[in-house]
Structures are given as structure tokens and as C-alpha cells.
Design an enzyme around this catalytic site. Structure first.
Site, PDB file in Angstrom:
ATOM      1  N   CYS A   1      -6.689  -6.457  -4.775  1.00 15.49           N
ATOM      2  CA  CYS A   1      -6.726  -4.993  -4.843  1.00 15.49           C
ATOM      3  C   CYS A   1      -5.988  -4.419  -6.049  1.00 15.49           C
ATOM      4  O   CYS A   1      -6.174  -3.253  -6.379  1.00 15.49           O
ATOM      5  CB  CYS A   1      -6.150  -4.402  -3.561  1.00 15.49           C
ATOM      6  SG  CYS A   1      -7.098  -4.846  -2.085  1.00 15.49           S
TER       7      CYS A   1
ATOM      8  N   HIS B   1      -3.860   3.107  -4.631  1.00 20.20           N
ATOM      9  CA  HIS B   1      -4.869   2.231  -4.034  1.00 20.20           C
ATOM     10  C   HIS B   1      -5.184   2.768  -2.650  1.00 20.20           C
ATOM     11  O   HIS B   1      -4.287   3.118  -1.872  1.00 20.20           O
ATOM     12  CB  HIS B   1      -4.325   0.804  -3.951  1.00 20.20           C
ATOM     13  CG  HIS B   1      -5.173  -0.124  -3.149  1.00 20.20           C
ATOM     14  ND1 HIS B   1      -6.531  -0.215  -3.306  1.00 20.20           N
ATOM     15  CD2 HIS B   1      -4.847  -0.998  -2.155  1.00 20.20           C
ATOM     16  CE1 HIS B   1      -7.015  -1.106  -2.467  1.00 20.20           C
ATOM     17  NE2 HIS B   1      -6.009  -1.592  -1.752  1.00 20.20           N
TER      18      HIS B   1
ATOM     19  N   ASN C   1     -11.344   0.668   1.941  1.00 22.29           N
ATOM     20  CA  ASN C   1     -10.637  -0.115   0.922  1.00 22.29           C
ATOM     21  C   ASN C   1     -11.664  -0.844   0.070  1.00 22.29           C
ATOM     22  O   ASN C   1     -12.275  -1.805   0.519  1.00 22.29           O
ATOM     23  CB  ASN C   1      -9.693  -1.103   1.610  1.00 22.29           C
ATOM     24  CG  ASN C   1      -8.885  -1.929   0.623  1.00 22.29           C
ATOM     25  OD1 ASN C   1      -9.155  -1.931  -0.576  1.00 22.29           O
ATOM     26  ND2 ASN C   1      -7.891  -2.636   1.134  1.00 22.29           N
TER      27      ASN C   1
END
EC number: 2.3.1.180
Length: 326
Positions: A116, A253, A283
């Protein structure tokens, strides 16, 4: 005296697959509900790549939009760096596949896998290329098709992830743009968030399809993420001699709304100054930060001259930040 060179964001772009999977849709697949998912993550829906739609497809469309916004021809690119943990194939790199479609053949193109944190890592690499004089125009992409590696019977993970891509074009400039970037990793925590598939290690799928799924110890990841992001935010502000109240926007994020809120609280930033897309995107790993950035730019919230703090945390563990004068 040699004039200092900075990398400036000249344009942003993003792309989401057409198919939308809502929490109610997921409730038909696993024992969950919209209320359960939203209360724990802030997610309401996510996009899912169509059959045959690949990471390079998403990346290409995001790249085209970023190039158009920057007024840059693909043939003028000096570098392409693509953050992803879900490449089309093991090799060639997804960056090379995108390069071919763009017609930017000749410049270096490669992938960065930092889960990520992939976009922040890729942005850092491109920034260093420009600051060193090795490149003047760079394309940085974060793109994922994470839904391809989900166990749709595991409600602890399948509700979290979505597919998407975001991109930025960086150009050399004598005005400040990317002020600083900061990257970290802790491989000793790898087992807390990982996928066991690999060529060298090999894999043997079992009846639970464990060989291809995201495996995560959610509570542990949450605790480490909050602590790591607090630390990198403080590091970033100290490195630039800034007070947290000087920030115009936090672009985090988009993993979990609770993590985003915890970081905002640490910065004493009202949520009105935090870009949140997790409710619509889920996500999207490496695609998360550039997707949020592009949405903020195109909606008119982020304006030229404003100070942006980008940050991310992912499997590895990896984490990082970028302070940008947009």
C-alpha cells in the site's frame, strides 16, 4: 552556484473500473452487513475490475488522464515508475506494458512493490531522479487489481479492498514542489499482512484457497499502522521545520476510516481538511493515495500553492510520506 532543481506535480489522473460492489452486494456472499462494514472501516462500496481487465489497463487510463492534465506528450517522458503489488505478469514489469501502450518507448520503466506504500515509494524514486538531473519529466503510477487475490469467503479481508489506479506527472522546476519524502520498512512484521504466493517459494492451494488470498492480522496491523504513521508525520514536519497547523490538506492512504481519523487527530486537523475516498473506493493499495489526490484536485479542493501531506502504510511492513507544495 548550481541552481537547485525540484520535482513539481504538473498533472494528476485516475481511473476506476465500471463495476461497483456495494456492502449490500457483499452481504449476499458472506456473513456481513452494510452496518458492520461501515462501522468498522468506513467503506460503503468499492470498484472491481471486469473479467480480462488488468492492472496495466487501469494504470494506462490513469496515465493518459495525468498526461493530458499536465499537457505532456508520452514521447517526452524520461521515466516511468509504477507502484503495484498485483502486476499483470511476473515479467515484463507492468510499467513496461504501460509504456508500450503510451508510445513512450526508450525511457526507463520499472515497478516498485511496497504494497500500500507503493505510490509513495515510486514518487520518492522519481523525485530523486529529477533532483539528480537524471530525468526532467516522470510518470508515477499506483495501480492495483487486489480483488483478484481475495478469498471471498473471508469477511475479514474481502470487504476491505477494491481496484483502481492513480497517476501523477512530475516535471523539473526551480520552484518548490515535492519538499521531502520519507520511507521506512520493517520486514520482521511480514507475517501480519502478506500473500504467500511466489515463484521461488511456490504455493500449494488448500481447500480454503489460502495460496492466493490476502492474509492479515487486522488488529495488529491497525496498531502498527497508527504508530508508524504518527512517527512519519512527525518526522516529515520536523525535517521541514513546519508546524502541523501549516498543512492545508492531509491526503492519506485509504485503508480504514479509523486510521485516517487517528492520524488527523494527531495533526489536530479537522476532517474537513482530510481527503477521504475510502467510503467509495475501499482500500486500493498503491492506487489509494493518487486516486484521492486526483479526486481532490479535480473537485477543486486542492489548489496550487497549498501544502499537502501524503502518507501510506502497507504490507512489509512499509510506510512513508511526501510533503508537497502543489
Amino acid at each position: 552556484m548550481t541552481k537547485q532543481v525540484f520535482s513539481r506535480i504538473a498533472g494528476t489522473g485516475s481511473y476506476l473500473p465500471e463495476k461497483v460492489l456495494t456492502n449490500d452486494d457483499l452481504a449476499k456472499l458472506v456473513d456481513t452487513s452494510d452496518e458492520w462494514i461501515a462501522a468498522r472501516t468506513g467503506i460503503r462500496e468499492r470498484h472491481v475490475a471486469a473479467e480480462g481487465e488488468t492492472t496495466s489497463d487501469l494504470a494506462y487510463h490513469a496515465a493518459v488522464r495525468a498526461l493530458e492534465a499536465a499537457g505532456v506528450d508520452a514521447k517526452d517522458l524520461d521515466l516511468i515508475v509504477l507502484g503495484t503489488t498485483t502486476p499483470d505478469v511476473i515479467f515484463p514489469s507492468t510499467a513496461c506494458l504501460v509504456q508500450a501502450r503510451l508510445g513512450a518507448v526508450g525511457c526507463p520503466a520499472f515497478d516498485v512493490n511496497a504494497a500500500c506504500s507503493g505510490f509513495v515509494y515510486a514518487l520518492t524514486v522519481a523525485d530523486k531522479f529529477i533532483r539528480s538531473g537524471a530525468a526532467r519529466t516522470a510518470l508515477v503510477i499506483g495501480a492495483e487489481t487486489l480483488t483478484r487475490m481475495l478469498d471471498w469467503s473471508d469477511r475479514g479481508t474481502c470487504v476491505l479492498f477494491g481496484d483502481g489506479a492513480g497517476a501523477v506527472v512530475l516535471k523539473a522546476d526551480d520552484e518548490t514542489g515535492v519538499l521531502s519524502t520519507h520511507m521506512h520498512a520493517d520486514g520482521t512484521k511480514a507475517e501480519l499482512l502478506h500473500n504467500p504466493v511466489g515463484v521461488s517459494k511456490g504455493f500449494k492451494p488448500d481447500e480454503h484457497n489460502a495460496g492466493v488470498r490476502v492474509m492479515m492480522a487486522g488488529n495488529d496491523v491497525f496498531k502498527h499502522a497508527v504508530k508508524a504513521l504518527d512517527s512519519v508525520v512527525e518526522e516529515t514536519l520536523e525535517a521541514n521545520g513546519l508546524d502541523r497547523h501549516q498543512l492545508d490538506w492531509l491526503i492519506p492512504h485509504q485503508a480504514n476510516l479509523r486510521i485516517i481519523e487517528a492520524t488527523a487527530k494527531r495533526l489536530d486537523m479537522p476532517m474537513e481538511r482530510v481527503i477521504v475516498t475510502v467510503d467509495k473506493h475501499g482500500n486500493t493499495s498503491s492506487g489509494s493515495v493518487p486516486l484521492a489526490l486526483d479526486e481532490a484536485v479535480r473537485s477543486g479542493r486542492v489548489q496550487r500553492g497549498q501544502l499537502l501531506l501524503l502518507e501510506a502504510f502497507g504490507g512489509g511492513f512499509t510506510w512513508g510520506s511526501a510533503l508537497i507544495r502543489y
